[in-house]
Design a protein around this motif. Structure first.
Motif, mmCIF file in Angstrom:
data_model
loop_
_atom_site.group_PDB
_atom_site.id
_atom_site.type_symbol
_atom_site.label_atom_id
_atom_site.label_comp_id
_atom_site.label_asym_id
_atom_site.label_seq_id
_atom_site.Cartn_x
_atom_site.Cartn_y
_atom_site.Cartn_z
ATOM 1 N N LEU A 54 91.974 22.358 -36.947
ATOM 2 C CA LEU A 54 92.670 21.084 -36.923
ATOM 3 C C LEU A 54 92.128 19.974 -36.687
ATOM 4 O O LEU A 54 91.181 19.661 -35.851
ATOM 5 C CB LEU A 54 93.506 21.435 -35.291
ATOM 6 N N GLY A 55 92.250 19.146 -37.667
ATOM 7 C CA GLY A 55 91.555 17.668 -37.932
ATOM 8 C C GLY A 55 91.873 16.873 -36.663
ATOM 9 O O GLY A 55 93.103 16.727 -36.189
ATOM 10 N N GLY A 56 91.017 16.087 -36.204
ATOM 11 C CA GLY A 56 91.042 15.261 -35.128
ATOM 12 C C GLY A 56 91.431 15.714 -33.793
ATOM 13 O O GLY A 56 91.815 15.045 -33.034
ATOM 14 N N ALA A 57 91.215 16.975 -33.742
ATOM 15 C CA ALA A 57 91.734 17.479 -32.322
ATOM 16 C C ALA A 57 90.625 17.791 -31.450
ATOM 17 O O ALA A 57 90.684 17.794 -30.051
ATOM 18 C CB ALA A 57 92.469 18.843 -32.435
ATOM 19 N N GLY A 58 89.180 17.694 -31.624
ATOM 20 C CA GLY A 58 88.171 18.346 -30.931
ATOM 21 C C GLY A 58 87.672 16.945 -30.171
ATOM 22 O O GLY A 58 87.992 15.893 -30.278
ATOM 23 N N VAL A 59 86.823 17.579 -29.123
ATOM 24 C CA VAL A 59 86.210 16.546 -28.191
ATOM 25 C C VAL A 59 85.142 15.911 -29.138
ATOM 26 O O VAL A 59 83.995 16.491 -29.631
ATOM 27 C CB VAL A 59 85.843 17.243 -26.869
ATOM 28 N N LYS A 60 84.729 14.483 -29.060
ATOM 29 C CA LYS A 60 83.739 13.951 -29.686
ATOM 30 C C LYS A 60 82.890 13.526 -28.626
ATOM 31 O O LYS A 60 83.009 12.968 -27.359
ATOM 32 C CB LYS A 60 84.153 12.663 -30.220
ATOM 33 N N SER A 61 81.380 13.582 -29.097
ATOM 34 C CA SER A 61 80.573 13.198 -28.136
ATOM 35 C C SER A 61 79.152 12.536 -28.869
ATOM 36 O O SER A 61 79.137 12.933 -30.036
ATOM 37 C CB SER A 61 79.871 14.237 -27.241
ATOM 38 N N ALA A 62 78.343 11.898 -27.981
ATOM 39 C CA ALA A 62 77.276 11.320 -28.751
ATOM 40 C C ALA A 62 75.976 11.504 -27.727
ATOM 41 O O ALA A 62 76.307 11.607 -26.481
ATOM 42 C CB ALA A 62 77.368 9.744 -29.151
ATOM 43 N N ALA A 63 74.803 11.937 -28.242
ATOM 44 C CA ALA A 63 73.494 12.029 -27.333
ATOM 45 C C ALA A 63 72.615 11.175 -27.941
ATOM 46 O O ALA A 63 72.559 10.879 -29.117
ATOM 47 C CB ALA A 63 73.098 13.354 -27.363
ATOM 48 N N ILE A 64 71.733 10.496 -26.950
ATOM 49 C CA ILE A 64 70.814 9.431 -27.540
ATOM 50 C C ILE A 64 69.228 10.281 -26.683
ATOM 51 O O ILE A 64 69.467 10.427 -25.380
ATOM 52 C CB ILE A 64 71.072 8.183 -27.052
#
Length: 137
Positions: A54-64
């Motif tokens: 399902l497009g656009g439904a997941g949790v987004k995250s970023a790590a630095i």
């Protein structure tokens, strides 16, 4: 895109909460990763038995992550304070010839090291703590 100098990838911290960003001092190496979880909607009716997402439904995250040496007392102190206070201030990540990522991050770890015949070093890890914005350069 032509090759870029690694020193131009910068992690900046809002020192005062007023949008005054300063480069986290002494960094020698930095890394940024973006992630998006997938939501599997595969069913018995999926064509040919292939997985469907399902497009656009997941949790987004970023790590630095960054590592370096101590050079600037104010940014070192601020990063340490952010960790111990559990704050989620705004950071900026400047990716050369790409853009600027900005938003709240949690300092998830700070590691300190040193040898008897070398400089003191540290490693810093951040995790996104809200929506991020992107500004193209």
């Amino acid at each position: 895109m032509a090759a870029q100098s690694g020193k131009d990838l910068l992690i900046k911290l809002d020192l005062t909460g007023a949008g005054q960003f300063e480069t986290v001092a002494g960094l020698r190496a930095t890394r940024v990763s973006f992630n998006a979880q997938s939501v599997d909607v595969t069913s018995l009716e999926s064509q040919g038995g292939w997985r469907e997402l399902l497009g656009g439904a997941g949790v987004k995250s970023a790590a630095i992550a960054g590592s370096g040496v101590f050079k600037d007392q104010s940014t070192d102190e601020r990063a340490r304070q952010v960790f111990f206070d559990g704050e989620t201030p705004d950071f900026q990540v400047v990716i050369p010839d790409f853009g600027i990522i900005e938003g709240a991050f949690l300092v998830t770890s700070i590691e300190y090291a040193g040898t008897h015949d070398g400089e003191a070093t540290y490693e810093l890890a951040l995790a996104s703590a809200g929506a991020l914005t992107f500004t193209a350069l």
